[in-house]
Design a protein around this motif. Sequence first.
Motif, PDB file in Angstrom:
ATOM      1  N   ILE A 203      48.823  18.046   9.261  1.00  0.00           N
ATOM      2  CA  ILE A 203      48.336  16.969   9.967  1.00  0.00           C
ATOM      3  C   ILE A 203      48.870  17.958  11.515  1.00  0.00           C
ATOM      4  CG2 ILE A 203      48.851  14.922  11.328  1.00  0.00           C
ATOM      5  CD1 ILE A 203      49.409  13.811   8.577  1.00  0.00           C
ATOM      6  N   ASN A 204      48.069  18.196  12.379  1.00  0.00           N
ATOM      7  CA  ASN A 204      48.520  18.848  13.706  1.00  0.00           C
ATOM      8  C   ASN A 204      48.589  17.659  14.793  1.00  0.00           C
ATOM      9  OD1 ASN A 204      48.434  20.362  15.954  1.00  0.00           O
ATOM     10  ND2 ASN A 204      46.726  21.538  15.623  1.00  0.00           N
ATOM     11  N   GLY A 205      49.714  17.633  15.367  1.00  0.00           N
ATOM     12  CA  GLY A 205      49.949  16.533  16.161  1.00  0.00           C
ATOM     13  C   GLY A 205      49.760  17.173  17.797  1.00  0.00           C
ATOM     14  N   SER A 206      49.233  18.376  17.879  1.00  0.00           N
ATOM     15  CA  SER A 206      49.063  18.449  19.254  1.00  0.00           C
ATOM     16  C   SER A 206      47.653  18.002  19.785  1.00  0.00           C
ATOM     17  CB  SER A 206      48.841  20.170  19.341  1.00  0.00           C
ATOM     18  OG  SER A 206      48.154  20.466  20.545  1.00  0.00           O
ATOM     19  N   PRO A 207      47.826  17.556  21.048  1.00  0.00           N
ATOM     20  CA  PRO A 207      46.442  17.049  21.656  1.00  0.00           C
ATOM     21  C   PRO A 207      45.585  18.139  22.010  1.00  0.00           C
ATOM     22  CG  PRO A 207      48.419  17.059  23.193  1.00  0.00           C
ATOM     23  CD  PRO A 207      48.921  17.450  21.886  1.00  0.00           C
ATOM     24  N   ARG A 208      45.772  19.376  22.146  1.00  0.00           N
ATOM     25  CA  ARG A 208      44.974  20.310  22.522  1.00  0.00           C
ATOM     26  C   ARG A 208      44.341  21.097  21.371  1.00  0.00           C
ATOM     27  NH1 ARG A 208      49.303  23.167  26.640  1.00  0.00           N
ATOM     28  NH2 ARG A 208      49.396  21.252  28.361  1.00  0.00           N
ATOM     29  N   ALA A 209      42.956  21.165  21.488  1.00  0.00           N
ATOM     30  CA  ALA A 209      42.235  22.142  20.740  1.00  0.00           C
ATOM     31  C   ALA A 209      42.546  23.564  20.917  1.00  0.00           C
ATOM     32  CB  ALA A 209      40.682  22.179  20.945  1.00  0.00           C
ATOM     33  N   ASN A 210      42.645  24.412  19.854  1.00  0.00           N
ATOM     34  CA  ASN A 210      43.070  25.885  19.751  1.00  0.00           C
ATOM     35  C   ASN A 210      44.458  25.979  20.424  1.00  0.00           C
ATOM     36  OD1 ASN A 210      40.299  26.476  18.935  1.00  0.00           O
ATOM     37  ND2 ASN A 210      39.742  26.316  21.086  1.00  0.00           N
ATOM     38  N   SER A 211      45.329  25.110  20.099  1.00  0.00           N
ATOM     39  CA  SER A 211      46.686  25.021  20.662  1.00  0.00           C
ATOM     40  C   SER A 211      47.576  26.005  19.849  1.00  0.00           C
ATOM     41  CB  SER A 211      47.308  23.592  20.361  1.00  0.00           C
ATOM     42  OG  SER A 211      47.380  23.484  18.845  1.00  0.00           O
ATOM     43  N   ASN A 212      48.802  26.083  20.574  1.00  0.00           N
ATOM     44  CA  ASN A 212      49.803  27.003  19.815  1.00  0.00           C
ATOM     45  C   ASN A 212      50.098  26.500  18.558  1.00  0.00           C
ATOM     46  OD1 ASN A 212      50.046  29.261  21.841  1.00  0.00           O
ATOM     47  ND2 ASN A 212      51.039  27.959  23.137  1.00  0.00           N
TER      48      ASN A 212
ATOM     49  N   GLY B 218      52.101  -4.927   3.183  1.00  0.00           N
ATOM     50  CA  GLY B 218      52.367  -5.269   1.982  1.00  0.00           C
ATOM     51  C   GLY B 218      51.442  -6.110   1.284  1.00  0.00           C
ATOM     52  N   LYS B 219      50.501  -6.713   1.986  1.00  0.00           N
ATOM     53  CA  LYS B 219      49.674  -7.773   1.333  1.00  0.00           C
ATOM     54  C   LYS B 219      48.304  -7.124   1.266  1.00  0.00           C
ATOM     55  CE  LYS B 219      52.024 -11.663   3.586  1.00  0.00           C
ATOM     56  NZ  LYS B 219      51.575 -12.641   4.744  1.00  0.00           N
ATOM     57  N   LEU B 220      48.019  -6.293   2.505  1.00  0.00           N
ATOM     58  CA  LEU B 220      46.624  -5.633   2.388  1.00  0.00           C
ATOM     59  C   LEU B 220      46.616  -4.484   1.608  1.00  0.00           C
ATOM     60  CD1 LEU B 220      45.932  -6.084   6.253  1.00  0.00           C
ATOM     61  CD2 LEU B 220      45.007  -7.477   4.439  1.00  0.00           C
ATOM     62  N   GLY B 221      47.663  -3.707   1.437  1.00  0.00           N
ATOM     63  CA  GLY B 221      47.541  -2.343   0.758  1.00  0.00           C
ATOM     64  C   GLY B 221      47.065  -1.318   1.598  1.00  0.00           C
ATOM     65  N   LYS B 222      47.392  -1.510   3.072  1.00  0.00           N
ATOM     66  CA  LYS B 222      46.819  -0.744   4.050  1.00  0.00           C
ATOM     67  C   LYS B 222      47.347  -1.295   5.274  1.00  0.00           C
ATOM     68  CE  LYS B 222      42.187  -2.287   4.866  1.00  0.00           C
ATOM     69  NZ  LYS B 222      40.849  -1.855   4.978  1.00  0.00           N
ATOM     70  N   CYS B 223      47.623  -0.416   6.321  1.00  0.00           N
ATOM     71  CA  CYS B 223      47.824  -0.708   7.799  1.00  0.00           C
ATOM     72  C   CYS B 223      47.070  -1.636   8.389  1.00  0.00           C
ATOM     73  CB  CYS B 223      48.108   0.451   8.719  1.00  0.00           C
ATOM     74  SG  CYS B 223      48.661  -0.157  10.403  1.00  0.00           S
ATOM     75  N   VAL B 224      47.467  -2.849   9.109  1.00  0.00           N
ATOM     76  CA  VAL B 224      46.394  -3.946   9.631  1.00  0.00           C
ATOM     77  C   VAL B 224      45.410  -3.175  10.677  1.00  0.00           C
ATOM     78  CG1 VAL B 224      48.160  -4.540  11.355  1.00  0.00           C
ATOM     79  CG2 VAL B 224      46.259  -6.255  10.457  1.00  0.00           C
ATOM     80  N   PHE B 225      46.110  -1.983  11.278  1.00  0.00           N
ATOM     81  CA  PHE B 225      45.280  -1.446  12.350  1.00  0.00           C
ATOM     82  C   PHE B 225      44.303  -0.351  11.774  1.00  0.00           C
ATOM     83  CE2 PHE B 225      49.305  -2.814  14.581  1.00  0.00           C
ATOM     84  CZ  PHE B 225      48.728  -3.893  15.445  1.00  0.00           C
ATOM     85  N   ASP B 226      43.068  -0.515  11.468  1.00  0.00           N
ATOM     86  CA  ASP B 226      42.384   0.309  10.651  1.00  0.00           C
ATOM     87  C   ASP B 226      41.810   1.698  11.749  1.00  0.00           C
ATOM     88  OD1 ASP B 226      40.876   1.276   8.662  1.00  0.00           O
ATOM     89  OD2 ASP B 226      39.201   0.025   9.067  1.00  0.00           O
ATOM     90  N   ASP B 227      42.668   2.647  11.842  1.00  0.00           N
ATOM     91  CA  ASP B 227      42.575   3.688  12.394  1.00  0.00           C
ATOM     92  C   ASP B 227      42.983   5.057  11.369  1.00  0.00           C
ATOM     93  OD1 ASP B 227      45.339   3.807  12.436  1.00  0.00           O
ATOM     94  OD2 ASP B 227      45.301   3.429  14.674  1.00  0.00           O
ATOM     95  N   ALA B 228      43.329   6.161  12.309  1.00  0.00           N
ATOM     96  CA  ALA B 228      43.426   7.210  11.379  1.00  0.00           C
ATOM     97  C   ALA B 228      44.700   7.243  10.374  1.00  0.00           C
ATOM     98  CB  ALA B 228      43.842   8.540  12.440  1.00  0.00           C
ATOM     99  N   VAL B 229      45.579   6.361  10.777  1.00  0.00           N
ATOM    100  CA  VAL B 229      46.660   5.952   9.614  1.00  0.00           C
ATOM    101  C   VAL B 229      45.796   5.916   8.229  1.00  0.00           C
ATOM    102  CG1 VAL B 229      48.329   4.764   8.678  1.00  0.00           C
ATOM    103  CG2 VAL B 229      48.143   5.323  11.176  1.00  0.00           C
ATOM    104  N   ASN B 230      44.931   4.821   8.039  1.00  0.00           N
ATOM    105  CA  ASN B 230      44.170   4.513   7.040  1.00  0.00           C
ATOM    106  C   ASN B 230      42.992   5.499   6.474  1.00  0.00           C
ATOM    107  OD1 ASN B 230      45.598   2.042   6.664  1.00  0.00           O
ATOM    108  ND2 ASN B 230      43.924   0.849   7.856  1.00  0.00           N
ATOM    109  N   GLU B 231      42.618   6.160   7.277  1.00  0.00           N
ATOM    110  CA  GLU B 231      41.824   7.403   7.109  1.00  0.00           C
ATOM    111  C   GLU B 231      42.597   8.498   6.391  1.00  0.00           C
ATOM    112  OE1 GLU B 231      39.755   8.831  10.565  1.00  0.00           O
ATOM    113  OE2 GLU B 231      38.942   6.901  10.882  1.00  0.00           O
ATOM    114  N   LEU B 232      43.859   8.657   6.859  1.00  0.00           N
ATOM    115  CA  LEU B 232      44.558   9.852   6.076  1.00  0.00           C
ATOM    116  C   LEU B 232      45.463   9.323   4.993  1.00  0.00           C
ATOM    117  CD1 LEU B 232      46.405  11.497   9.044  1.00  0.00           C
ATOM    118  CD2 LEU B 232      44.622  12.436   7.812  1.00  0.00           C
TER     119      LEU B 232
END
Length: 205
Positions: free
Chosen positions: A6-15, A54-68
């Motif tokens: 997981i690359n936390g940089s906001p820049r493409a081709n970053s250091n 705990g009820k859904l088995g995934k985060c209630v906000f359906d974004d990159a977290v649930n994809e990863l």
Amino acid sequence: MKVLLINGSPRANSNTGIALDEMVKIFNENEIETEVVQIGSKSIRGCVACGQCGKLGKCVFDDAVNELAPKFEEADGLVVASPVYYASANATLIALLDRLFFSAKFDKTMKVGASVVCARRGGLSATFDELNKYFTISGMPVASSAYWNSIHGGAAGEAAQDDEGLHTMRQLARNMTFLMKSIALGKEKYGAPEVEPKAFTNFIR
């Protein structure tokens, strides 16, 4: 075997990306499957402590977290990399990790973790320690290298000039590969470590 990076940089081709690319080369040489996901420029909100995961088995906000989450579950190792902002990791990355580690309820024990940090000059050790805490709270062995897992670079591409930093990344990938393979053999021969039921306490009782 597979490693999720997981690359936390906001820049493409970053250091930060240069550091991960150096690791991917070594993983490929050792026939370790890799996937690099860049999340630093995504819109990812922090945890709101709603408890719905705990009820859904995934985060209630359906974004990159649930994809990863399923990628993390499938992987034998996880590399988390970040540029340094005010002696801390990218806030987008921290928001993702908070929610990912809390909402993904699968057993993370004995998955190998490694953090990688990149800065022009300072704040590396603090960020390195910050990221490693996600692994150590989850029963994940932490891979080490020949130095702290850091690389230096300010302007785009400068990390490619940090010979010691690049060496550190290569050795980290080799050590991580060895650790993942050793754990797999250990599980095959001895089984996984016993996990006791967890006792939850706080400081008032």
